[in-house]
Design an enzyme around this catalytic site. Sequence first.
Site, short mmCIF file in Angstrom:
data_model
loop_
_atom_site.label_atom_id
_atom_site.label_comp_id
_atom_site.label_asym_id
_atom_site.label_seq_id
_atom_site.Cartn_x
_atom_site.Cartn_y
_atom_site.Cartn_z
N LYS A 162 0.70 -0.77 0.28
CA LYS A 162 -0.01 -0.21 -0.29
C LYS A 162 0.79 1.11 0.01
CE LYS A 162 -3.03 -2.16 2.29
NZ LYS A 162 -4.71 -2.66 3.44
N GLN A 166 -4.01 -1.49 9.86
CA GLN A 166 -4.17 -3.04 9.01
C GLN A 166 -4.49 -3.94 10.08
OE1 GLN A 166 -3.26 -3.63 6.16
NE2 GLN A 166 -3.64 -5.75 6.75
N ASP A 220 -10.75 2.93 4.29
CA ASP A 220 -11.31 1.62 3.97
C ASP A 220 -12.83 1.55 4.29
OD1 ASP A 220 -9.55 -0.32 3.85
OD2 ASP A 220 -8.46 -0.28 5.84
#
Length: 287
Positions: free
Chosen positions: A52, A96, A119
């Site tokens: 990412k 994460q 997200d």
Amino acid sequence: MKLIDGKKTAQDIRAEIKAEVASRTAQGVRAPGLAVILVGEDPASQVYVRNKERACQDAGIRSVPHRLPASTSQEELMALIARLNADESVDGILLQLPLPKGLDADRCLLAIDPSKDVDGFHPESVGRLVQGLPGFVSCTPAGIIELLSRYDLPTEGKKAVVIGRSNIVGKPLAVLLARPGRFGNATVTLCHSRTADLAKECREADFVFAAIGRPRFVTADMVKPGAVVVDVGINRTEQGLCGDVDFEAVKDKCSAITPVPGGVGPMTIAMLLKNTLQSWRQRLGLC
Ligand code: NAP
């Protein structure tokens, strides 16, 4: 059979994002910023985060890593999220998952400012999606709809089966497919491990979306001739990486299919960048 090339599509999207960022920053606008929080040493998470970060750098997005030890307390993590929420240079916050034992992921996700929830996991983002309001859509299902749209595979009026009801893929994907629009307006059946006759449900579908996590689970006898098959699964087997669909057997029966790797996977990161770009545009009034 049409092979749906997610790798190429993701590259196209990343190039579009890069061009927009370059043109705005050349005019003196600050670059978009994505804060990435990684707690602990989980090897898979480290790879995901590195990918990412690399994708951000490529696109001209400033990626701000926060690597914390597994011993980090809930309160320390909450304090970091609060700081990032208040930081004007941060457009997106990515936590994460999974978190190390003892840390409450739901509490952390709830603490992220929904306007920075790139997200799309915050309950407000999910609620907005369900109600058809603007907001961030989680990256994998958003990437799937983007693929359908760029390959002009409209779902309108079609029967779609989604296998898997996770919060990050199956459920939001089912909602997106049922939304009004050419790449929505499907009649959606959401299947899971308690579905009575999964093979029958699949055989009746014009579109099959597999998000199960079981290698080559969807076999040729489960697919209607001419159906579109989208494989979300990423399974590591002794023979290497494979999806939830028996690609070799299904590819000759369907009209279009995503491969694994190179299908849905690359789209997830591309959509993360796209969500970050959207947040940046909104925060700076660039829409
Ligand atoms: P998940 O949370 O692991 O859940 C799996 C889902 O599949 C559950 O809803 C489960 O049903 C259902 N399922 C399991 N066995 C089944 C069976 N025998 N028959 C019917 N349904 C069954 O799912 P996920 O996180 O969405 O992940 C699914 C797969 O997609 C994994 O391989 C993952 O690695 C991959 N993935 C890929 C991306 C990407 O970027 N390409 C992103 C996310 C995930 P129950 O709810 O009844 O248990």
